[in-house]
Design a protein around this motif. Sequence first.
Motif, PDB file in Angstrom:
ATOM      1  N   GLY A 163       0.800  -1.131  -0.384  1.00 24.40           N
ATOM      2  CA  GLY A 163       0.068  -0.048   0.199  1.00 24.40           C
ATOM      3  C   GLY A 163       0.869   0.988   0.064  1.00 24.40           C
ATOM      4  N   GLU A 164       2.172   0.727   0.079  1.00 21.59           N
ATOM      5  CA  GLU A 164       2.872   2.129  -0.044  1.00 21.59           C
ATOM      6  C   GLU A 164       2.994   2.963  -1.758  1.00 21.59           C
ATOM      7  OE1 GLU A 164       6.814   1.293   0.654  1.00 21.59           O
ATOM      8  OE2 GLU A 164       6.495   0.168   2.390  1.00 21.59           O
ATOM      9  N   VAL A 165       2.702   3.218  -2.534  1.00 23.57           N
ATOM     10  CA  VAL A 165       1.920   3.227  -4.138  1.00 23.57           C
ATOM     11  C   VAL A 165       0.820   2.381  -4.790  1.00 23.57           C
ATOM     12  CG1 VAL A 165       4.271   3.672  -4.103  1.00 23.57           C
ATOM     13  CG2 VAL A 165       3.419   1.269  -4.704  1.00 23.57           C
ATOM     14  N   ASP A 166       0.543   3.122  -5.071  1.00 25.92           N
ATOM     15  CA  ASP A 166      -0.573   3.236  -6.212  1.00 25.92           C
ATOM     16  C   ASP A 166      -0.675   2.541  -7.143  1.00 25.92           C
ATOM     17  OD1 ASP A 166      -2.076   4.785  -4.158  1.00 25.92           O
ATOM     18  OD2 ASP A 166      -1.279   6.512  -5.494  1.00 25.92           O
ATOM     19  N   MET A 167      -0.008   2.179  -7.827  1.00 24.61           N
ATOM     20  CA  MET A 167       0.325   2.192 -10.072  1.00 24.61           C
ATOM     21  C   MET A 167       2.222   1.225  -9.798  1.00 24.61           C
ATOM     22  SD  MET A 167      -0.648   3.746 -13.258  1.00 24.61           S
ATOM     23  CE  MET A 167       0.705   4.419 -13.177  1.00 24.61           C
ATOM     24  N   ILE A 168       1.937   0.581 -10.346  1.00 24.30           N
ATOM     25  CA  ILE A 168       3.744   0.066 -10.260  1.00 24.30           C
ATOM     26  C   ILE A 168       3.277  -0.528 -11.737  1.00 24.30           C
ATOM     27  CG2 ILE A 168       3.721  -0.737  -8.912  1.00 24.30           C
ATOM     28  CD1 ILE A 168       4.252  -3.859  -9.299  1.00 24.30           C
ATOM     29  N   VAL A 169       4.327  -0.964 -12.712  1.00 25.68           N
ATOM     30  CA  VAL A 169       4.524  -1.770 -14.300  1.00 25.68           C
ATOM     31  C   VAL A 169       5.055  -3.055 -14.170  1.00 25.68           C
ATOM     32  CG1 VAL A 169       5.755  -1.957 -16.361  1.00 25.68           C
ATOM     33  CG2 VAL A 169       4.362  -0.018 -15.791  1.00 25.68           C
ATOM     34  N   SER A 170       3.934  -4.064 -14.104  1.00 30.81           N
ATOM     35  CA  SER A 170       4.466  -5.687 -14.201  1.00 30.81           C
ATOM     36  C   SER A 170       3.676  -5.746 -15.204  1.00 30.81           C
ATOM     37  CB  SER A 170       3.970  -6.137 -12.638  1.00 30.81           C
ATOM     38  OG  SER A 170       4.866  -7.422 -11.978  1.00 30.81           O
ATOM     39  N   ASP A 171       3.763  -7.944 -15.265  1.00 30.25           N
ATOM     40  CA  ASP A 171       2.930  -9.161 -16.457  1.00 30.25           C
ATOM     41  C   ASP A 171       1.746  -8.932 -15.868  1.00 30.25           C
ATOM     42  OD1 ASP A 171       3.234 -11.583 -14.718  1.00 30.25           O
ATOM     43  OD2 ASP A 171       5.373 -10.675 -14.940  1.00 30.25           O
ATOM     44  N   TRP A 172       1.245  -9.693 -15.881  1.00 32.55           N
ATOM     45  CA  TRP A 172      -0.505 -10.143 -16.072  1.00 32.55           C
ATOM     46  C   TRP A 172      -0.333 -11.079 -15.532  1.00 32.55           C
ATOM     47  CZ3 TRP A 172      -2.394 -14.214 -17.905  1.00 32.55           C
ATOM     48  CH2 TRP A 172      -1.698 -14.462 -18.928  1.00 32.55           C
ATOM     49  N   LEU A 173       0.137 -11.904 -15.582  1.00 35.21           N
ATOM     50  CA  LEU A 173       0.826 -13.667 -15.085  1.00 35.21           C
ATOM     51  C   LEU A 173       1.191 -12.954 -13.197  1.00 35.21           C
ATOM     52  CD1 LEU A 173       2.659 -15.445 -17.187  1.00 35.21           C
ATOM     53  CD2 LEU A 173       0.725 -15.791 -16.479  1.00 35.21           C
ATOM     54  N   TRP A 174       1.507 -12.438 -13.295  1.00 35.30           N
ATOM     55  CA  TRP A 174       1.867 -12.095 -11.381  1.00 35.30           C
ATOM     56  C   TRP A 174       0.333 -11.428 -11.376  1.00 35.30           C
ATOM     57  CZ3 TRP A 174       1.818  -6.673  -8.695  1.00 35.30           C
ATOM     58  CH2 TRP A 174       1.514  -7.026  -7.472  1.00 35.30           C
ATOM     59  N   VAL A 175      -0.375 -10.601 -11.380  1.00 35.88           N
ATOM     60  CA  VAL A 175      -1.497  -9.790 -11.285  1.00 35.88           C
ATOM     61  C   VAL A 175      -2.307 -10.860 -11.339  1.00 35.88           C
ATOM     62  CG1 VAL A 175      -3.619  -8.660 -11.811  1.00 35.88           C
ATOM     63  CG2 VAL A 175      -1.290  -7.785 -12.594  1.00 35.88           C
ATOM     64  N   ALA A 176      -2.345 -11.740 -11.569  1.00 34.39           N
ATOM     65  CA  ALA A 176      -3.518 -12.985 -11.946  1.00 34.39           C
ATOM     66  C   ALA A 176      -2.699 -14.065 -10.150  1.00 34.39           C
ATOM     67  CB  ALA A 176      -3.012 -14.047 -13.229  1.00 34.39           C
ATOM     68  N   ARG A 177      -1.838 -14.260 -10.245  1.00 35.64           N
ATOM     69  CA  ARG A 177      -1.267 -14.545  -8.906  1.00 35.64           C
ATOM     70  C   ARG A 177      -2.095 -13.880  -7.373  1.00 35.64           C
ATOM     71  NH1 ARG A 177       4.918 -17.586  -8.543  1.00 35.64           N
ATOM     72  NH2 ARG A 177       3.754 -17.646  -6.825  1.00 35.64           N
ATOM     73  N   GLU A 178      -1.678 -12.593  -7.930  1.00 38.98           N
ATOM     74  CA  GLU A 178      -2.091 -12.242  -6.646  1.00 38.98           C
ATOM     75  C   GLU A 178      -3.396 -12.085  -6.266  1.00 38.98           C
ATOM     76  OE1 GLU A 178       0.320  -9.757  -4.410  1.00 38.98           O
ATOM     77  OE2 GLU A 178       1.475 -12.061  -5.716  1.00 38.98           O
ATOM     78  N   ARG A 179      -4.178 -11.990  -7.160  1.00 38.04           N
ATOM     79  CA  ARG A 179      -5.813 -12.049  -7.420  1.00 38.04           C
ATOM     80  C   ARG A 179      -6.041 -12.985  -6.691  1.00 38.04           C
ATOM     81  NH1 ARG A 179      -9.249  -7.182  -8.799  1.00 38.04           N
ATOM     82  NH2 ARG A 179     -10.155  -8.932  -8.882  1.00 38.04           N
ATOM     83  N   THR A 180      -5.370 -14.361  -6.865  1.00 36.47           N
ATOM     84  CA  THR A 180      -5.638 -15.867  -6.982  1.00 36.47           C
ATOM     85  C   THR A 180      -5.855 -15.974  -4.967  1.00 36.47           C
ATOM     86  OG1 THR A 180      -5.340 -16.571  -8.810  1.00 36.47           O
ATOM     87  CG2 THR A 180      -4.768 -18.198  -6.715  1.00 36.47           C
ATOM     88  N   ALA A 181      -4.309 -15.047  -4.487  1.00 31.88           N
ATOM     89  CA  ALA A 181      -3.977 -14.982  -3.394  1.00 31.88           C
ATOM     90  C   ALA A 181      -4.932 -13.795  -2.767  1.00 31.88           C
ATOM     91  CB  ALA A 181      -2.667 -14.728  -3.250  1.00 31.88           C
ATOM     92  N   GLY A 182      -5.491 -13.636  -3.032  1.00 32.80           N
ATOM     93  CA  GLY A 182      -6.887 -12.527  -2.629  1.00 32.80           C
ATOM     94  C   GLY A 182      -6.262 -11.408  -2.642  1.00 32.80           C
ATOM     95  N   ARG A 183      -5.350 -10.312  -3.675  1.00 33.45           N
ATOM     96  CA  ARG A 183      -5.025  -9.137  -3.102  1.00 33.45           C
ATOM     97  C   ARG A 183      -5.980  -8.587  -4.388  1.00 33.45           C
ATOM     98  NH1 ARG A 183       0.256 -12.292  -2.311  1.00 33.45           N
ATOM     99  NH2 ARG A 183       0.439 -11.942   0.238  1.00 33.45           N
ATOM    100  N   ASP A 184      -6.387  -7.033  -4.601  1.00 33.59           N
ATOM    101  CA  ASP A 184      -6.682  -6.548  -5.135  1.00 33.59           C
ATOM    102  C   ASP A 184      -6.476  -5.526  -6.269  1.00 33.59           C
ATOM    103  OD1 ASP A 184      -8.971  -5.748  -6.858  1.00 33.59           O
ATOM    104  OD2 ASP A 184      -9.929  -4.644  -5.466  1.00 33.59           O
TER     105      ASP A 184
END
Length: 324
Positions: A76-97
């Motif tokens: 929660g230190e920042v609002d936005m980064i640049v990364s790939d959607w596979l990491w986003v998918a992993r994070e959403r599976t772990a419950g992070r929005d």
Amino acid sequence: MTILKTLAGAALAALLSSLPVRAETPVLRAALQLSGTVNWEADTIRHYGFDEANGFRMEVIDIAGTPAAQIALVGGEVDMIVSDWLWVARERTAGRDVVFIPYSRAVGGLMVQADSAAKSLADLKGQKIGVAGSPIDKSWLILRAYAQKIEHFDLAETTEQVFGAPPLVYKAALDGEVEGALNFWNFGARMQAAGMRTLLTVGKAAEALGLDPQTPLVGYVVRGDILKSHPGLGEAIAAASRQAKNKLSADPAAWERIRPMMRAESDAEFEALKAAFLAGAPGEGAVDEVAAARMLKLMTELGGADLVGDLKELPDGVFHHSGS
């Protein structure tokens, strides 16, 4: 006189209370690696005011690399980064929005010296290949899959790989220490400008595997609560990104302005970097989630838990859609 002042004050207060409340411009704290290519766009957005023209203000915080940025976003230190959607998918599976907004579909390719006799991946059997990243680098996995399914051999087993940071792989390729090199798109552009040629692009390999080369891999990753708090912000970020790319596409002066941060060593390298950046612009419209799911399946098969963790299928909400 006191009564008149009181009445005037009351009238002014009533008038002010009847005016619509103007929403405060949201400030988006973005953790980006300022030495990286994403800053070409971020700096263009801020310089030409494409953020404020779309109703938000971007503040950029320099960060060492993607892992540090991911930690800052999750914390929660920042609002936005640049990364790939596979990491986003992993994070959403772990419950992070967290939510993915496409930024680039630029990918690299396997490059060889201009006078190399290699015409296909099979011609590199028994030779040394430099690979930017690690054994679970997504581009490397796609080339491995291509070799297995199209050329019918195991690229990992039949070549010697040297994994390392992009600048090191770049130098090893130019110095002839490796016979082939798979690097990030910007280093690929520099290698091309230095006289190397592309043996096979990751995009062509992906297409041959039945994947959609239009699927953007890299994007702006934004905290979901920020998007929910500011309806329309996702569309605003996408619009600012698109406007920056349009500006760079149409105005040579916009490139000249950021040329110092590109660190191009020659005009040829400068032109190659420009062309590769613009070629990676994602198309407008929603990401094809069926195509993304096919890519995820391939990454799961080859990268396993080291790459995708417990991810089995594409979770809902990975990609931002208009109105969401």
